[in-house]
Design a protein around this motif. Sequence first.
Motif, mmCIF file in Angstrom:
data_model
loop_
_atom_site.group_PDB
_atom_site.id
_atom_site.type_symbol
_atom_site.label_atom_id
_atom_site.label_comp_id
_atom_site.label_asym_id
_atom_site.label_seq_id
_atom_site.Cartn_x
_atom_site.Cartn_y
_atom_site.Cartn_z
ATOM 1 N N ASP A 96 24.008 15.749 33.511
ATOM 2 C CA ASP A 96 23.557 14.457 34.033
ATOM 3 C C ASP A 96 24.033 13.282 33.190
ATOM 4 O O ASP A 96 23.841 12.122 33.589
ATOM 5 C CB ASP A 96 22.024 14.419 34.096
ATOM 6 N N ILE A 97 24.617 13.550 32.033
ATOM 7 C CA ILE A 97 24.997 12.463 31.122
ATOM 8 C C ILE A 97 25.992 11.501 31.762
ATOM 9 O O ILE A 97 25.899 10.279 31.601
ATOM 10 C CB ILE A 97 25.560 13.036 29.802
ATOM 11 N N GLU A 98 26.953 12.051 32.510
ATOM 12 C CA GLU A 98 27.984 11.194 33.111
ATOM 13 C C GLU A 98 27.419 10.273 34.183
ATOM 14 O O GLU A 98 28.075 9.299 34.574
ATOM 15 C CB GLU A 98 29.099 12.063 33.701
ATOM 16 N N THR A 99 26.221 10.554 34.665
ATOM 17 C CA THR A 99 25.621 9.684 35.687
ATOM 18 C C THR A 99 24.912 8.480 35.058
ATOM 19 O O THR A 99 24.503 7.571 35.774
ATOM 20 C CB THR A 99 24.600 10.475 36.529
ATOM 21 N N ILE A 100 24.776 8.496 33.727
ATOM 22 C CA ILE A 100 24.087 7.403 33.032
ATOM 23 C C ILE A 100 25.033 6.211 32.904
ATOM 24 O O ILE A 100 26.139 6.326 32.369
ATOM 25 C CB ILE A 100 23.610 7.856 31.627
ATOM 26 N N GLU A 101 24.617 5.044 33.369
ATOM 27 C CA GLU A 101 25.470 3.857 33.324
ATOM 28 C C GLU A 101 25.393 3.140 31.994
ATOM 29 O O GLU A 101 26.380 2.567 31.542
ATOM 30 C CB GLU A 101 25.076 2.897 34.462
ATOM 31 N N ASP A 102 24.240 3.159 31.353
ATOM 32 C CA ASP A 102 24.070 2.454 30.085
ATOM 33 C C ASP A 102 24.705 3.257 28.955
ATOM 34 O O ASP A 102 24.321 4.397 28.688
ATOM 35 C CB ASP A 102 22.580 2.230 29.802
ATOM 36 N N ASP A 103 25.682 2.665 28.266
ATOM 37 C CA ASP A 103 26.416 3.372 27.213
ATOM 38 C C ASP A 103 25.526 3.764 26.036
ATOM 39 O O ASP A 103 25.722 4.822 25.434
ATOM 40 C CB ASP A 103 27.573 2.501 26.705
ATOM 41 N N PHE A 104 24.554 2.910 25.717
ATOM 42 C CA PHE A 104 23.669 3.194 24.591
ATOM 43 C C PHE A 104 22.822 4.422 24.879
ATOM 44 O O PHE A 104 22.699 5.333 24.049
ATOM 45 C CB PHE A 104 22.775 1.982 24.319
ATOM 46 N N LEU A 105 22.237 4.473 26.069
ATOM 47 C CA LEU A 105 21.424 5.629 26.455
ATOM 48 C C LEU A 105 22.289 6.881 26.543
ATOM 49 O O LEU A 105 21.877 7.960 26.096
ATOM 50 C CB LEU A 105 20.746 5.362 27.804
#
Length: 256
Positions: A96-105
């Motif tokens: 699921d990491i690649e679905t995260i838009e915020d780079d910090f998160l």
Amino acid sequence: MDIATIVGFVLIFALMSMGMGFNFGPFIDPPSFLIVAGGTFGALFMSFPLNVVLGLPKIGMKAIKNQVPDSAGLIATLVSFSEKARKEGLLAIEADIETIEDDFLKKGIQLVVDGTDPELVKNILDTEVGFTGERHELGKSIFKSIASLGPAYGMIGTLIGLILMLGSLDDPSTIGPKMAIALITTLYGSVLANALGDPIANKLEFYNTKELAFRELAIEGILSLQAGDNPKVLEEKLKSFLSPDERASLSKEEGE
């Protein structure tokens, strides 16, 4: 996009134009403009590195393009990750990491999935938050400098105009133009400070505060996720970072 910044900017100049009766001729004076603009930006080049001053338009656009981070959405994401990790393990959320838009998160979750020591995760993320705050402070400070330098050079222009006027009192035909320099430079300096410098600096400060709070929320959630906290506990812990309106928004999302 921050519509309020655009609305405020338009209101300032629209109402000022109405106050001038839309007769701009008496308020246009190139020498006065050169004194205020030249002095202000010359002082900026002396006060800040060249690349910072040249990046001024990009920094200013952040007051228009930035949006308040979605803290309620962040909590919902972290809770869903917590639920999945509790059932299938931390490695299960790697997909699921690649679905995260915020780079910090995304960076924080990746560190957790990689098995990084919790203390090191916190140090890495805290360091990034610190440097982010410093970069934002620099952007705010350059607009604060504009707010202080504009009126200062407006006053310098006023003094120049008065000196020129007093030095030629024997020629009445020169008094008007030189008095214009004396007065209009003060006007230009005040407008530069109060219609550009201070408002943009204040908006940048607002977004800086919101973004740093968002990142602190993310750090707390990431560490709780790594610690294996119960999803409900994690959610209640993170809700303490929210305002009442944001909590209501989160509860509404959960109810849908």
